[in-house]
Design an enzyme around this catalytic site. Structure first.
Site, PDB file in Angstrom:
ATOM      1  N   THR A   1      13.741  51.510  -2.226  1.00 51.19           N
ATOM      2  CA  THR A   1      13.979  51.043  -3.485  1.00 51.19           C
ATOM      3  C   THR A   1      13.830  49.425  -3.508  1.00 51.19           C
ATOM      4  OG1 THR A   1      15.630  52.813  -3.685  1.00 51.19           O
ATOM      5  CG2 THR A   1      16.183  50.399  -4.729  1.00 51.19           C
TER       6      THR A   1
ATOM      7  N   GLY B   1      19.035  49.826  -1.523  1.00 50.93           N
ATOM      8  CA  GLY B   1      20.153  50.118  -0.117  1.00 50.93           C
ATOM      9  C   GLY B   1      20.640  51.732  -0.625  1.00 50.93           C
ATOM     10  N   GLY B   2      20.085  52.184  -1.266  1.00 51.05           N
ATOM     11  CA  GLY B   2      21.370  53.588  -1.067  1.00 51.05           C
ATOM     12  C   GLY B   2      22.739  53.337  -1.964  1.00 51.05           C
TER      13      GLY B   2
END
Length: 195
Positions: free
Chosen positions: A81, A162-163
């Protein structure tokens, strides 16, 4: 059969300012939920009180998110991401988060655009009857949380990669800038927690 859509942001009053984020199945509604839970904290909490309240607010907001919005992210899936914020000379701002989900996404490049496609289908729950179940014409729940904030003539555009760590990072940065009047550098270097 995908079509991009322009929509209104999720805009909330927060800590004497305003925060604008993406609505629906992003982390924007969960950020708004976290801020609503933090409003009772007051304006001058100690650092310990602030971190404790933040942990409680984020935990409650995440519990609500996962129970009602659904999520099926594998904690072992490596992320890919990117977030960037752009401000032009007139002060127009963009907070943009793009994700491939896994390293190299679907590993397929669109012949017409040259862009690498994501494998976001992994975000759906494969079991039917759940809030985030896979079905045609349905959007999946995402962790992205680009946000634009404004207070007393100062504005900021933030986001993160970072999810599941995106929301706690964005919430704490935005909270510090709105509620504690920190500048970005101070907010960025302050202690943060991961929920």
């Amino acid at each position: 059969d995908y079509r991009a859509e322009l929509g209104d942001p999720l805009s909330i009053e927060a800590f004497g300012g305003r925060c604008h984020m993406t609505p629906r199945l992003t982390a924007g509604p969960t950020l708004a939920d976290s801020f609503a839970r933090l409003e009772a904290l007051g304006s001058k909490p100690s650092e310990g009180e602030r971190l404790s309240a933040m942990a409680t607010a984020l935990s409650g907001a995440y519990e609500h998110r996962l129970a009602t919005m659904g999520d099926h992210e594998s904690p072992k899936a490596p992320g890919s991401t990117t977030h960037f914020s752009i401000v032009d000379r007139q002060g127009n701002m963009v907070a943009m988060t793009q994700t491939l989900l896994s390293i190299f996404g679907s590993k397929v490049v669109s012949p017409s655009t040259g862009l690498l496609l994501n494998n976001g289908i992994m975000w759906f729950d494969p079991e039917q009857g759940r809030p985030n179940s896979l079905s045609p014409d349905k959007s999946c729940l995402m962790n992205v949380c680009p946000a634009i904030g404004e207070k007393d003539g100062t504005r900021f555009a933030i986001g993160a990669s970072g999810g599941r760590k995106i929301l706690p990072a964005v919430a704490q940065l935005a909270y510090r800038m709105l509620a504690l009047d920190n500048d970005l550098n101070t907010a960025f270097h302050a202690p943060r927690i991961d929920v």
